[in-house]
Design a protein around this motif. Structure first.
Motif, mmCIF file in Angstrom:
data_model
loop_
_atom_site.group_PDB
_atom_site.id
_atom_site.type_symbol
_atom_site.label_atom_id
_atom_site.label_comp_id
_atom_site.label_asym_id
_atom_site.label_seq_id
_atom_site.Cartn_x
_atom_site.Cartn_y
_atom_site.Cartn_z
ATOM 1 N N ILE A 132 31.592 85.601 -16.300
ATOM 2 C CA ILE A 132 30.181 85.988 -16.210
ATOM 3 C C ILE A 132 29.401 85.435 -17.395
ATOM 4 C CG2 ILE A 132 28.610 87.961 -16.267
ATOM 5 C CD1 ILE A 132 30.746 89.542 -14.761
ATOM 6 N N LEU A 133 29.973 85.572 -18.582
ATOM 7 C CA LEU A 133 29.279 85.093 -19.776
ATOM 8 C C LEU A 133 29.093 83.577 -19.739
ATOM 9 C CD1 LEU A 133 28.097 85.745 -22.552
ATOM 10 C CD2 LEU A 133 30.396 85.527 -23.507
ATOM 11 N N ILE A 134 30.134 82.848 -19.328
ATOM 12 C CA ILE A 134 30.035 81.385 -19.288
ATOM 13 C C ILE A 134 28.980 80.945 -18.271
ATOM 14 C CG2 ILE A 134 31.294 79.290 -18.664
ATOM 15 C CD1 ILE A 134 33.796 80.595 -19.840
ATOM 16 N N LEU A 328 26.417 106.783 -23.264
ATOM 17 C CA LEU A 328 26.347 105.323 -23.196
ATOM 18 C C LEU A 328 26.446 104.841 -21.755
ATOM 19 C CD1 LEU A 328 26.294 102.573 -24.646
ATOM 20 C CD2 LEU A 328 28.792 102.690 -24.694
ATOM 21 N N LEU A 329 27.309 105.486 -20.965
ATOM 22 C CA LEU A 329 27.409 105.113 -19.553
ATOM 23 C C LEU A 329 26.081 105.343 -18.838
ATOM 24 C CD1 LEU A 329 29.109 104.268 -17.105
ATOM 25 C CD2 LEU A 329 29.768 106.663 -16.831
ATOM 26 N N GLY A 330 25.441 106.476 -19.127
ATOM 27 C CA GLY A 330 24.138 106.729 -18.532
ATOM 28 C C GLY A 330 23.090 105.736 -18.990
ATOM 29 N N MET A 331 23.125 105.353 -20.257
ATOM 30 C CA MET A 331 22.166 104.372 -20.769
ATOM 31 C C MET A 331 22.364 103.010 -20.099
ATOM 32 S SD MET A 331 21.566 103.076 -24.696
ATOM 33 C CE MET A 331 21.139 104.723 -25.246
ATOM 34 N N SER A 332 23.615 102.621 -19.913
ATOM 35 C CA SER A 332 23.878 101.346 -19.242
ATOM 36 C C SER A 332 23.352 101.365 -17.814
ATOM 37 C CB SER A 332 25.384 101.065 -19.256
ATOM 38 O OG SER A 332 25.877 100.999 -20.579
ATOM 39 N N ARG A 333 23.505 102.501 -17.149
ATOM 40 C CA ARG A 333 22.973 102.621 -15.782
ATOM 41 C C ARG A 333 21.455 102.510 -15.791
ATOM 42 N NH1 ARG A 333 24.406 105.186 -10.868
ATOM 43 N NH2 ARG A 333 22.860 104.421 -9.376
ATOM 44 N N LEU A 387 17.080 85.787 -19.672
ATOM 45 C CA LEU A 387 16.907 87.241 -19.774
ATOM 46 C C LEU A 387 18.235 87.967 -19.616
ATOM 47 C CD1 LEU A 387 13.664 87.675 -17.631
ATOM 48 C CD2 LEU A 387 13.854 87.926 -20.103
ATOM 49 N N GLY A 388 19.064 87.502 -18.676
ATOM 50 C CA GLY A 388 20.363 88.125 -18.494
ATOM 51 C C GLY A 388 21.248 87.974 -19.712
ATOM 52 N N LEU A 389 21.175 86.814 -20.386
ATOM 53 C CA LEU A 389 21.981 86.601 -21.587
ATOM 54 C C LEU A 389 21.555 87.532 -22.708
ATOM 55 C CD1 LEU A 389 24.101 84.993 -23.167
ATOM 56 C CD2 LEU A 389 22.313 83.325 -23.711
ATOM 57 N N VAL A 390 20.267 87.668 -22.931
ATOM 58 C CA VAL A 390 19.788 88.565 -23.986
ATOM 59 C C VAL A 390 20.135 90.011 -23.649
ATOM 60 C CG1 VAL A 390 17.759 89.367 -25.239
ATOM 61 C CG2 VAL A 390 17.946 86.962 -24.598
ATOM 62 N N LEU A 396 26.050 94.596 -25.281
ATOM 63 C CA LEU A 396 27.248 94.451 -26.108
ATOM 64 C C LEU A 396 27.063 95.099 -27.473
ATOM 65 C CD1 LEU A 396 30.066 93.229 -26.506
ATOM 66 C CD2 LEU A 396 28.961 91.127 -27.289
ATOM 67 N N VAL A 397 25.897 94.908 -28.064
ATOM 68 C CA VAL A 397 25.622 95.538 -29.362
ATOM 69 C C VAL A 397 25.637 97.064 -29.240
ATOM 70 C CG1 VAL A 397 23.858 95.848 -31.140
ATOM 71 C CG2 VAL A 397 24.346 93.559 -30.262
#
Length: 418
Positions: A132-134, A328-333, A387-390, A396-397
């Motif tokens: 995905i990252l590549i 954190l899981l909720g924040m990612s959602r 945008l997806g990369l940022v 990740l941070v």
């Protein structure tokens, strides 16, 4: 013969070979054991080893063939691939039966296979993340060859529509050309996510504390499933609720106190997203709080602390690493939500600190860029990868920060209880 029919025949034949390997292997192991020979495993374990030796290599050969076709693009006849896999299965069946003898550790062999399967699953997850990252980085670099990375990170205006005019030779009509400043998008993303977390974390944590520490078993058995139903509601339903019910209600309330609110505002999707992620935080926090040893509660009460003080000073600190993970899981959602924002907040990039105004998020712009009629190598389409990369880096941070916080709380709690 169609591919589906070939695959069905392959699965049926492989199942029959596996059954034959199991019964023949168990029969042979039983005979060897009945003869008085000491064996290192039970007959069923030798039988399962024969099944693994039969089906495992066949499935591996067929999977590798499919992967080669997908990766290289070469055409391998399906019939030949499945026939070769069945031939490998027959060879594996013969070898599996041959290995059934007194000096062979079938249990260790099965455990080794299980170990490799688990390691393969972990490797697949890691390779998927790298893939995905590549894929994102490659297209994002193409975008940054067209526009400055610094302007993309620090720009305060998002107007990619001008790139279409420039590509059509009408760039004179667009003042300043296309602008890809991502600050308004990330500002809207963080604001809506912050509103959602302000709703979800207190409600989810308090409901988890109530169900784990105060609620009778009858209330808990009813309340927890009802709360978890919220996690199964489609996001488009939440979007309708935000656009039709919550947003007009906010407009009426703010108008009554003299404030001007748009029907497309950031507050409505933030509140509804907070309601949506309450089950994630509540359910996980409830499990973590229940995992705290009861002896800690009893010891705290024996020292004279009240039940409320025990929850505040003993139970919650012990469960804090899990609570942070749930948050954190909720924040990612919330960071990745799109439909609720489209239906309730709109799609206009707007850099403002007023949650009553129209805003949008990064994921909404990614969807808009990828579903347009522009060519794939156009600047607006490639901006979705940037945008997806940022957003990937931001997530990740956040994960790294949460891991550091969890380790610090865990170490502090461990030191305090030595």
């Amino acid at each position: 013969m169609q591919t589906n029919q070939l695959f069905l025949i392959f699965c049926s034949v492989l199942l029959l070979l596996g059954l034959a390997a199991f019964f023949v292997g168990r029969s042979k192991a039983t005979r060897v054991r009945a003869s008085g020979t000491s064996m290192h495993a039970q007959p069923d374990q030798y039988a399962w080893f024969a099944v693994v030796a039969t089906a495992g290599p066949a499935i591996l050969v067929s999977a590798l063939g499919a992967f080669v076709m997908l990766l290289i693009g070469s055409e391998i006849p399906t019939f030949s691939l499945l026939l070769a896999s069945l031939a490998v299965a027959v060879v594996g069946l013969a070898l599996g039966i041959k290995f059934i003898r007194s000096n062979f550790h079938a249990r260790r062999a099965i455990e080794t296979v299980i170990l490799w399967v688990l390691a393969g699953a972990a490797t697949i997850s890691i390779l998927t993340t790298l893939g995905i990252l590549i894929s994102i980085v490659g297209e994002a670099l193409n975008f940054f060859q067209m526009y400055s990375f610094w302007e993309f990170i620090t720009g305060t205006t998002w107007a990619p529509g001008n790139s279409f005019l420039m590509a059509a030779g009408r760039g004179e009509g667009a003042s300043g050309g296309a602008e890809f400043g991502s600050v308004p998008l990330f500002a809207g993303t963080f604001m809506i996510t912050a509103i959602a977390m302000c709703v979800a974390v207190p409600v989810g944590l308090l409901s988890a504390i109530y169900m784990a520490e105060f609620a009778p078993s009858r209330v808990r058995s009813f309340a927890k499933p009802m709360l978890e139903i919220l996690a199964g509601i489609p996001t488009v339903v939440y979007g309708f609720f935000a656009a039709i019910t919550v947003a007009p209600f906010i407009v009426q309330v703010t108008g009554a106190i003299g404030l001007d609110a748009s029907f497309n505002n950031a507050l409505a999707p933030g509140i509804v997203m907070g309601i949506m992620i309450i089950p994630f935080i509540s359910s996980l926090s409830d499990d973590v709080i229940n995992a705290v040893p009861d002896s800690m509660r009893q010891g705290s009460l024996a020292l004279g602390m009240t039940k409320g003080e025990t929850i505040r000073d003993v139970v919650v600190p012990a469960a804090l690493p899990g609570i942070i993970s749930a948050s954190l899981l909720g924040m990612s959602r919330a960071l990745g939500e799109t439909m609720i924002v489209v239906m309730a907040a709109g799609m206009r990039p707007n850099l403002t600190i007023n949650p009553l105004e129209e805003m949008t998020t990064v994921t909404v712009r990614i969807v808009a860029a990828m579903t347009g009629d522009l060519e794939f190598d156009s600047a607006e389409t490639l901006s979705a990868f940037a945008l997806g990369l940022v957003l990937f880096v931001v997530t990740l941070v956040l994960n790294l920060v949460s891991v550091i916080m969890i380790r610090r709380f865990r170490d502090k709690y461990r030191v305090n209880n030595l």
